[in-house]
Design an enzyme around this catalytic site. Sequence first.
Site, mmCIF file in Angstrom:
data_model
loop_
_atom_site.group_PDB
_atom_site.id
_atom_site.type_symbol
_atom_site.label_atom_id
_atom_site.label_comp_id
_atom_site.label_asym_id
_atom_site.label_seq_id
_atom_site.Cartn_x
_atom_site.Cartn_y
_atom_site.Cartn_z
ATOM 1 N N HIS A 72 -55.015 65.480 -77.610
ATOM 2 C CA HIS A 72 -54.060 66.886 -78.084
ATOM 3 C C HIS A 72 -53.266 66.336 -77.197
ATOM 4 O O HIS A 72 -52.465 68.252 -77.530
ATOM 5 C CB HIS A 72 -55.665 67.522 -77.993
ATOM 6 C CG HIS A 72 -55.170 69.717 -77.776
ATOM 7 N ND1 HIS A 72 -55.479 70.163 -78.463
ATOM 8 C CD2 HIS A 72 -54.866 70.085 -76.683
ATOM 9 C CE1 HIS A 72 -54.854 71.344 -78.308
ATOM 10 N NE2 HIS A 72 -54.771 71.266 -77.173
ATOM 11 N N GLU A 73 -53.401 66.341 -75.758
ATOM 12 C CA GLU A 73 -52.833 66.742 -74.638
ATOM 13 C C GLU A 73 -51.182 66.334 -74.736
ATOM 14 O O GLU A 73 -50.140 66.460 -74.740
ATOM 15 C CB GLU A 73 -52.807 66.903 -73.463
ATOM 16 C CG GLU A 73 -54.771 68.109 -72.639
ATOM 17 C CD GLU A 73 -54.222 68.919 -72.905
ATOM 18 O OE1 GLU A 73 -52.859 69.823 -73.238
ATOM 19 O OE2 GLU A 73 -55.374 69.196 -73.853
ATOM 20 N N ASN A 133 -48.873 69.887 -68.840
ATOM 21 C CA ASN A 133 -47.484 70.157 -67.699
ATOM 22 C C ASN A 133 -46.696 69.171 -68.020
ATOM 23 O O ASN A 133 -47.477 67.617 -67.476
ATOM 24 C CB ASN A 133 -47.989 70.460 -66.600
ATOM 25 C CG ASN A 133 -49.013 71.095 -65.609
ATOM 26 O OD1 ASN A 133 -48.842 72.490 -65.952
ATOM 27 N ND2 ASN A 133 -50.368 70.437 -65.605
ATOM 28 N N GLY A 153 -60.361 72.854 -70.245
ATOM 29 C CA GLY A 153 -60.345 71.563 -70.366
ATOM 30 C C GLY A 153 -59.140 70.520 -69.722
ATOM 31 O O GLY A 153 -59.565 69.291 -69.301
ATOM 32 N N HIS A 173 -48.720 68.050 -77.479
ATOM 33 C CA HIS A 173 -48.267 69.317 -76.459
ATOM 34 C C HIS A 173 -47.170 68.458 -75.953
ATOM 35 O O HIS A 173 -46.384 69.018 -75.746
ATOM 36 C CB HIS A 173 -49.177 69.793 -75.263
ATOM 37 C CG HIS A 173 -50.131 70.221 -75.756
ATOM 38 N ND1 HIS A 173 -49.713 71.608 -76.793
ATOM 39 C CD2 HIS A 173 -51.439 70.868 -75.012
ATOM 40 C CE1 HIS A 173 -50.444 72.571 -76.690
ATOM 41 N NE2 HIS A 173 -51.863 71.824 -76.079
#
Length: 936
Positions: free
Chosen positions: A348-349, A316, A312, A352
């Site tokens: 969510h990203e 990076n 999804g 991270h």
Amino acid sequence: MKTLLVYYTLLWPFVGSSANLQNTTHDGQNQEESSVASGRLPPSLEPLHYTLHLQPFLTGNLSIHGSLHIHFRVLHVTDKVVLNMADIITNNNTVKVTRKEEGVGAEVVRQTYNPLLQLYTAHLNTHLSPNTTWSLSMDFQGFLNDKLVGFYRSTYTDDQGSTRVVAGTQFSPSDARRAFPCFDEPALKATFDIHLARPQHLTSLSNMPLLHSTSIKDQPGWVLDTFATTLPMSTYLVGFLVCDYSHQTVTASNSTHNHTLIKVWTRAEALNQTSLATRLTPSLLSFLERYFELFYPLPKLDVATMSDFKFGAMENWGLILYKESRLLHDPKKSSAKSKLRTGTIIAHELAHQWFGNLVTPAWWSELWLKEGFATYMGFVALNDTESTWEVMEQFLTLELHPALALDSLLSSHPINVEVTNPDDVSQMFDTISYKKGSSIIRMMQNFLTEKTFRKGLKNYLNTLKYKSATQEDLWKHSTDAAREDGVMDVEMSVKEVMDTWTLQMGYPVISVFRNGSTATLTQNWFTLDDEVKKLNMTEGQTWWIPISYTTQTQLNFSQTHPQRWMSPATHTIQMTGLPNENQWIVVNVQQTGFYRVNYDANNWDLLRTQLESSHTTIHSTNRAQILNDAFSLARAGLLNYTTALGLTTYMVREEGLVPWNAVLPNLRYLLDMFGRSSSFGALRDYVRQLVVQMYDSVGFIDDLTSPLVTQLKRVVAVDQTCSLAHPPCVHEASAVFEAWIADPHNTSIVTGNTAKSVLCTGLSAGVEGEWDSAWQRYRNSNVATEKVIILNSLGCTKVVWLLARYLEMAFTPDSGVRKQDASTVFTSVARNPIGRDLAWNFVQEKWTHILQYLGPGSSHLSRIVKAATKTFNTPLLFKELERFQSQHTTTGHLGSATRAVQQALESTRLNVKWMRHNYHTIVDWLAGHGFTSTIN
């Protein structure tokens, strides 16, 4: 660090190929031999800095010309340099190993490659001493593949009908090695100087800001972009993008001292679909900075889409890449469901950037440390930013319940489990790592309290930033915070509690039996398979369990901190001083604990009576828990289906989204099991009369101005009632579909919230002409979320040859179906009663082709297996699945679907048993409530 500048010609004199090198022979220290044999890099070297030049050719031979300079430290004496590498040709004459401090070199006497372990080795004529620093340099050539891994190519069609090529990366978990030789393990962090060559009409992006661009000598029209040096980071977080995109710019500001420049990049034609991303990204980033009291450490954040993408999204550092349908949002054509999904994946990203990027799991066995935390903290952040979306309540049905379902199988696995080869690593990106991981973090937050949980996380992140970590590190910092705040008994530790949830698979069921004002609670391993009891497999399978509860008298559904604990050594505890047994008790308040609860018959009856008389007295999350637990217990043979079904009769008055989303998958399971039986109609009619009430309350006609939760309820109501053949819904959907087909240039006829139901209803009644018209709309659409809806709906046709053609298209290059959408197409056919046998036959006959087309590490493989076998419930189908497993296990050709096949076998065996034990009970219950399949 001195930068090595290399310029390229189109042809290089490569004299060695990794594909042609002999298999690596290993001699040296036992520690090195052991590591390499397991697929891990030997612990001899530690990377410090990479200087990397890449020139991808987006046309022509699609090659990548590269130059690499790695500076590394020697930790243990060694006479070799071992790197991860795959799909790369090395220019062997250019490989040099030198000691920077003294300017001396170690002669490379031999170069070998092990394709199975993906290890390149430069054998030296001397031993490198510990605590010395060296450099390895080489030139190499790679390939812009179309497998959605490594440095790969993607295409899109612009509004002039021209095909445009984009080059992007997907290095997680272990594919940086496909772009450049490297130490491709998460704990081996280093800094990077990245230089990307590109045609001057394109843009290149990487993790850090662009420093400068220079023309490349002897290559007219080419430019070399040089980016700032990165922070210490893992190879899987390195990212590149070469594109012709446009962008929107926003700024995230948390104080006068910290501003992060954010750019959202996509195709020019889709730039007007970035408003949701440009609104949410800065707000979510700022919240996370405040929550952790730790700034996002990079000066910029680029967010970009890819038309073809494996996952999804990918986090990076400084360059987050998304599948188009996960980031772009059109308010009229995208559904409320896709809006929620976009919000959760952006959050969510961004989470991270701390969990995974700043502090990285030491190895993939600790994957949950980044994926579980990113999932849970994403929900926390989105709940703060969009408080009306009720995302923390929806956590139950989006994350917790799916995790409980999968973890009830014996083919599940612990959250923390050792992995070695790339296929095993790929299989770790599953429901257990993401959904169970986030669920036990939620449990930990509730037993530690928000204040202590947050303090532990801040200390963990600050102590280990730019380093790698294991769960032991998290346990230590959380325990220290708990001791400081006095929220945990001094004889307990977070490690002692949480190891029982991460190092063993499964979870407990708490059985509650009342006797006057006393309740006896007993823990047992919950599994759908009662064979474990006969085999004594439950011995030693116990947990530290936080017990929270409320009663009919207390009605305290906000107290989620545990009132009691059950230890692994204590199978049974007693709670005294409760109200009399004629008043109900609910254990596991707001279902914050990762366990199920079973009650004695009297308490179940009291709960049913409460739901019938005044269901809102019980918190909506606990209503969802009661429903989900009851059906799961019944499926496991621990509760009669008459009790579980009896709890659903009140649903005609239920207005909450979460209880509906909790019960519908369980009712859908019954429908799947009854799908080939004569009593399907009776069950369908019962379920339909439940959901019709919700349908009548929200209506078919969409209102895009209504709250998101109301829109989500409409999506559920319309989808369910139309699929269950409710005449008013089918009539509305058919009329809209006819108008949609008749006027292809009118884009306002169908809204995102009803599109799936409208298209599926219309296509199921249509023939080739309607199918081809819908396919053309798919090809012409500029909205990724709309394209996904159409792809899902095309599998609804009842024309068998169209379904067969559609399956072929999913695994055929240039068919119009993107590789990233192969499992979407397959699933749409497999869930169609007309297409399910067709889909299973396709898997059996074409598995080798599917594996080659998608790649053995593709996450699509497990999705395909799950979709094909979801409704299996006969001995014949079980035998076919066994034969399929045996055939492809022997040849080693299951790839990343290995675990999915094991789970499918277990589920099928259990379904066969389920039909034998429960079918007639449910038929009798339905008849007793006036629902039969008898023709009058």
